[in-house]
Design an enzyme around this catalytic site. Sequence first.
Site, PDB file in Angstrom:
ATOM      1  N   THR A  52       0.802  -1.229   0.000  1.00 19.05           N
ATOM      2  CA  THR A  52       0.000   0.000   0.000  1.00 19.05           C
ATOM      3  C   THR A  52       0.832   1.275   0.000  1.00 19.05           C
ATOM      4  O   THR A  52       0.627   2.172  -0.821  1.00 19.05           O
ATOM      5  CB  THR A  52      -0.954  -0.007   1.202  1.00 19.05           C
ATOM      6  OG1 THR A  52      -1.850  -1.110   1.074  1.00 19.05           O
ATOM      7  CG2 THR A  52      -1.751   1.281   1.284  1.00 19.05           C
TER       8      THR A  52
ATOM      9  N   ASN B   5       5.256  -0.803   3.947  1.00 19.89           N
ATOM     10  CA  ASN B   5       4.382  -0.219   4.962  1.00 19.89           C
ATOM     11  C   ASN B   5       5.158   0.002   6.247  1.00 19.89           C
ATOM     12  O   ASN B   5       4.922   0.950   6.991  1.00 19.89           O
ATOM     13  CB  ASN B   5       3.185  -1.134   5.224  1.00 19.89           C
ATOM     14  CG  ASN B   5       2.262  -1.238   4.029  1.00 19.89           C
ATOM     15  OD1 ASN B   5       2.201  -0.344   3.185  1.00 19.89           O
ATOM     16  ND2 ASN B   5       1.540  -2.350   3.925  1.00 19.89           N
TER      17      ASN B   5
ATOM     18  N   ARG C 135      -1.786   6.116   5.557  1.00 24.51           N
ATOM     19  CA  ARG C 135      -0.778   6.141   4.495  1.00 24.51           C
ATOM     20  C   ARG C 135      -1.385   6.438   3.130  1.00 24.51           C
ATOM     21  O   ARG C 135      -0.727   7.026   2.264  1.00 24.51           O
ATOM     22  CB  ARG C 135       0.021   4.840   4.475  1.00 24.51           C
ATOM     23  CG  ARG C 135      -0.784   3.551   4.376  1.00 24.51           C
ATOM     24  CD  ARG C 135       0.133   2.337   4.613  1.00 24.51           C
ATOM     25  NE  ARG C 135      -0.542   1.048   4.481  1.00 24.51           N
ATOM     26  CZ  ARG C 135      -1.110   0.385   5.475  1.00 24.51           C
ATOM     27  NH1 ARG C 135      -1.125   0.922   6.693  1.00 24.51           N
ATOM     28  NH2 ARG C 135      -1.671  -0.801   5.284  1.00 24.51           N
TER      29      ARG C 135
END
Length: 541
Positions: free
Chosen positions: A78, A99, A164
């Site tokens: 991600t 991450n 994020r």
Amino acid sequence: MAKYLIPALALAATFGAHAAPAKQPAQPKLVLVMAVDGLPQEQVTRYRHQFAQGGFRRLLEQGAWFSNAHQAHGITVTAVGHAAILSGAYPYQHGIIGNNWVNPVNGGSMYCTEDTAHKYLNNEKTDPHDGTSPANLRVDTLGDQLRYATGQQSKVITVSGKDRGAILLGGKTGTAYMYMEESGNFSSSTFYMQEHPQWVQKYQAGKPQERYYGVKWKPLLADSAYAGDYGDAPNLQLASDSGKTDAAYYKKLKASPFLDELTVEFAQAAIEGENLGKNPAGVPDLLGVSFSAHDLANHEHGPESKVSHDHLLRLDRMLANFFSYLDKRIGMDNVLVVLTADHGFPNTPEFSSGVQKTGAQRVDSKKLVEDLNAHLNAKFGLEKGLRAQSIPNLHLDYAQIDAKGLKREEVENAAARFILAQNGVADVFTRTQMENGGNGGGTRIATLMRRAWNRQISGDLMVVLKPHWIFGFSSGKGTTHGAPYAYDTNVPLIVMGKPWVKSGHYGQYAEVVDIAPTLAHLLNVRPPAGAEGRVLTEALK
């Protein structure tokens, strides 16, 4: 922005009195960049016949659709994918290598958007590793360049179910809002402001997250629509043991399609509260929206599941409603839309092995580390030769290696040979290989892994599993992503905006890092400093 255009009289003087200047289309009033967390291109194609009018179907029919587009780096997760979208940079430059990664200072864990100097607003709970700022992002973004070019008059707002997702789209000078698991609110942090603006306070006071309590997520269509899918149909009850809205309920809400409904609703509140698309300075604004729930559905059930299928259909209907809203509020001919994803998704290993006959399994990363440490101890007398790990990055204890008078490269190679002999491992890249420009024979996998490796913070060993194999999830349920294979890299890339874009299905190879330079070209601003993508000129008018 008109100051960048050449006056008609100057053109006439240069090319002759009869030469008419080409008409410049007006710039977009709003640039809308959307990321669907964990959406493989394959799912868009597979379920296309079930999309309603106005959502994905509108994008595919009215936009330029690059079906061979890729997140072209090795660690497809991600944070890395979101950092690529508007920076146009690869991880070796933008510094977001996962991450989480190993903190080079203390050997502990570093979260991609953590910054202990800042906290969430409104007394929202903030843990030390929570995402509160873009401090770890080492490059600027398209939004930063847009604000610079317009004297900070353009507004850049981002919203996501994950911190994020919002922070890395927002860049250094945008404003990010993210979903709070403890309260169900969308909040910002002290990096961006000391107090929420009035429109956010009004939105929070309405408590829209409360309306889903007791709601059950059931299939959108008849059972026959999901024929061929695997697993059970959606059956999530949004409630908690306490019988009231609490942190347990808000976490369940995050794993449902209703998180994306709230994300759209908050984005619309931002459009109205910040007057996006109607900037009084006459300059474009940028809105970034990251939909997080699809990733959670795929993790838990796999992209072959009824749950994932139904979630995508629901997201399709949400997009249709969102576009209808924008039509009325701003007019879609004034909006330049981009839709992409941060990464794709593999099927669960059980599905891959049983149905697709791949032989895929799950690799226990904890056991791999323990066995490697035992091997390095037996061969070199190293006590815990691996000082830390954040899969697929492994960090050797160079201080101990140096103290014993061992050659670093010799230990790296011995560790790599041991890992390569383990079941499910396809390749291992060492620090010495990376620093010396070793390219693993020039393979595409090696290129993607080199792009994913940052000299300062990446591991001394990077492990690549065989196709369809995954790390972890020893429970035998669910799946994860992060590989350099097509199922994790091939994501949708669609650009829609009638005045600027030639609609059609494009089979040319494209990368997500092409988005930032393409938008910069259309907005007449500099591309971000780290951008390495190309302008998608074949799709532009």
